[in-house]
Design an enzyme around this catalytic site. Sequence first.
Site, mmCIF file in Angstrom:
data_model
loop_
_atom_site.group_PDB
_atom_site.id
_atom_site.type_symbol
_atom_site.label_atom_id
_atom_site.label_comp_id
_atom_site.label_asym_id
_atom_site.label_seq_id
_atom_site.Cartn_x
_atom_site.Cartn_y
_atom_site.Cartn_z
ATOM 1 C CG ASP A 228 -17.456 19.160 -117.823
ATOM 2 O OD1 ASP A 228 -16.736 20.167 -117.467
ATOM 3 O OD2 ASP A 228 -16.937 17.945 -117.333
ATOM 4 C CG HIS B 173 -7.617 42.409 -101.329
ATOM 5 N ND1 HIS B 173 -8.255 42.049 -100.023
ATOM 6 C CD2 HIS B 173 -7.539 41.343 -102.128
ATOM 7 C CE1 HIS B 173 -8.508 40.817 -100.182
ATOM 8 N NE2 HIS B 173 -8.231 40.207 -101.378
#
Length: 1084
Positions: A8, A573
């Site tokens: 990470d 959308h």
Amino acid sequence: MKYHVGIDVGTFSVGLAAIEVDDAGMPIKTLSLVSHIHDSGLDPDEIKSAVTRLASSGIARRTRRLYRRKRRRLQQLDKFIQRQGWPVIELEDYSDPLYPWKVRAELAASYIADEKERGEKLSVALRHIARHRGWRNPYAKVSSLYLPDGPSDAFKAIREEIKRASGQPVPETATVGQMVTLCELGTLKLRGEGGVLSARLQQSDYAREIQEICRMQEIGQELYRKIIDVVFAAESPKGSASSRVGKDPLQPGKNRALKASDAFQRYRIAALIGNLRVRVDGEKRILSVEEKNLVFDHLVNLTPKKEPEWVTIAEILGIDRGQLIGTATMTDDGERAGARPPTHDTNRSIVNSRIAPLVDWWKTASALEQHAMVKALSNAEVDDFDSPEGAKVQAFFADLDDDVHAKLDSLHLPVGRAAYSEDTLVRLTRRMLSDGVDLYTARLQEFGIEPSWTPPTPRIGEPVGNPAVDRVLKTVSRWLESATKTWGAPERVIIEHVREGFVTEKRAREMDGDMRRRAARNAKLFQEMQEKLNVQGKPSRADLWRYQSVQRQNCQCAYCGSPITFSNSEMDHIVPRAGQGSTNTRENLVAVCHRCNQSKGNTPFAIWAKNTSIEGVSVKEAVERTRHWVTDTGMRSTDFKKFTKAVVERFQRATMDEEIDARSMESVAWMANELRSRVAQHFASHGTTVRVYRGSLTAEARRASGISGKLKFFDGVGKSRLDRRHHAIDAAVIAFTSDYVAETLAVRSNLKQSQAHRQEAPQWREFTGKDAEHRAAWRVWCQKMEKLSALLTEDLRDDRVVVMSNVRLRLGNGSAHKETIGKLSKVKLSSQLSVSDIDKASSEALWCALTREPGFDPKEGLPANPERHIRVNGTHVYAGDNIGLFPVSAGSIALRGGYAELGSSFHHARVYKITSGKKPAFAMLRVYTIDLLPYRNQDLFSVELKPQTMSMRQAEKKLRDALATGNAEYLGWLVVDDELVVDTSKIATDQVKAVEAELGTIRRWRVDGFFSPSKLRLRPLQMSKEGIKKESAPELSKIIDRPGWLPAVNKLFSDGNVTVVRRDSLGRVRLESTAHLPVTWKVQ
């Protein structure tokens, strides 16, 4: 051993996790959990301005090089003068400081018959000119000064200023020396701000003076040219790295090309075009030869003022933008087109620059001349001014003034090296365009290389030149190498990074500032919504987008233009996505009326508009309405134009967006993929799976698996920014992410946003995969997360999650002293001097001489003595002479006739046990870097430090006395970022007690500095100031952030049961080392 690795990457941290798994891939044991904290490459003295160590050291290195080369040049001049039989006399030895100016004027005015006098005065003049020789175009050779040009503009300005100041006429033929002598020498300021020589003279002005002196003193042409060569000699560091350029793997005899070169820019465009595919009836086809060449010609010759667009490429190919795919595929060089098509970046950078002479030259230059210019503008290439095209480049540079040269330094061309040489790039480009093949096929046909072959990548830890990135690469490299050596190669390596993880801290701060400004703007809009719309409670992000859309669209439906309000509008959308989810970007979301939303359904607007009978609905009318939209509050007009242009493109799209798959969560950051390719090649022979995902994935995984609510950090359950161990926990979570799981997480996140915008029921939680295979993978992943949470809970409870940093043991670490130079205090040697005065002696030799005087008392110092006489470094100093003392008590160093404070430039601190008292006491000796310079090739932690060093003079008196009498035992050393395990039960201050009452006992502390001769500065190792909440106790901020815990060394080591912990790359405690690495030790 089978194990998975998670990495990470953050701005100041790298989380690293190795988890052992069984044959079914279920976690059974944590092997290593490390939160590695790093400084992102920042200079410790320049953290506020986010200046990196690399930048600071570069300035220091260039300054040292400047002084070193100047000293060497002046030495060469002195040798030259001596070879002529002329004496070399230091200018400071002449009683009249203005004597050199008078000599220069005299030499240019009349012939000096006495040979000895003439030689001495020529020596004085040349040595004086060489120390203040003016500026020359760095691209002009020294030989250009043999016949210098006429007076420069600066020379003319100085001549007018001297004429005005002196009130005397200045002849047009006067030299610099003659002009200065016309002033009232000693009354007018010569140099610096307000001085008569404040304008920057050119070297040609001084060359004309030397020419006139040589003419008047009857010096021949050959000797004159030698004088010019030695006085104006110059070296350029340009091209110093050319010997380290890598070789082309396909043609090892050739160097890798610059990415700014024309060959690479054309290759890059051709290679990325080769990745494009056209989707027709569910099938994909490659571009034809004709289509590739059309697109290539368009992109190479694109007008610099025009931005490249994929929509334009689709128009050239005669297809809808939605049919064009493959725009984000990466090439061997880590190049990816992404949101915009590739262009000839070098050409565009130069033509778009505001350097008019360069732009004009570039437009008329040939390809070879442009190539020579790119080499000349690159610091990595040696100038080639001997070739015909190189000579034209030199001629261009020679005609520029210094202001234009300063602009050239700020011109940014593409940086780095391609994987191949220019010859290879040209051949591959020609093959791709002529045969219509992709890069892999072109490589096979041109060089017989199999399609599966890839250019060799650098080793994982090889630096790239970005300090923040280099910190990450080194950390990951060391950890992976240690893990492989201990447990073998991992089965999987999954990398996740935040947006700021692979950029400089300065850029990260800029992005953070943008986010804060957006947050403040949104907070203002939220308040406005509550006041205008009477909204109860805090509106959601989806509400904010809808409110902004309605305002932006002039309260009109984006599709038909009918009136809408916040309460009756719906978000839709423009272009839906195939499969689950939608494209939830601002340019794809508009506010519409209920009728249009119901009628359009899950169809691209352009297709629906052709078939619907609703009045006002058409692509043309929708586009026209965007021209009248209101600019969003706080958005720049240029950004808003780009936004509306993107909306228009969506209105014109006739195909759906691609279905979400695992690639949707893959990172598109170049450096993230570079790390992935390095790790993949490192483990290529082991079959290790390597993936890199965007930073949002971990958060989605934590929430979806429920692991956030099961792990308890210092400040409770859930996501913690206070507890630095969360980086390692995130790495452990990401280690078990598969492509199917990543795809499902992406869809869930997308559905969550879509349903919020559409005001639908939040059914996204029920989605666990688009088909049986995805759902099965999801169930298995949930089981893995259940087992992993149990392992992580146990590790957190037993304090087995390591937080660590690399410690710097090398001699150099930031600046050696502060920048400000102050004046030394001067006192008579005969004066009374206290012990503290003597400790301020400006040199070690002076301190030794004073302390060895017969009358010296270790407590009182030296009494006044009119007969005192000492010797310092062989120089006799008498009672009436002045000696230099530092005017401050802080550690200082004599510098350039003054002094500079050393600040906190400590290399390490030594811990001693003093046994001369009734009970043992502890003390600390802070060791300055400057005191270790003579021992740079020895063990810095064990060298003897003499009483006269500044380190010893700044130590506590009890320690100095104990060292002098042999009653101090050296226990060990500390450096910044060392980990201390401390029992605070007997030594905690009220502030520490208050923090422990809120967060629990704090055992692990980090050395953050050596506050004073008797105090350390400690901060909780496992806590970060980023997680401090506004409602937290004020003591929390003081202990974690500023000023930290400042325990007395004696009390800390007497009653704190302190252990100094040293770890290896995997976070394991190192108790012994055959390689002489630092080991753990206990103070007792």
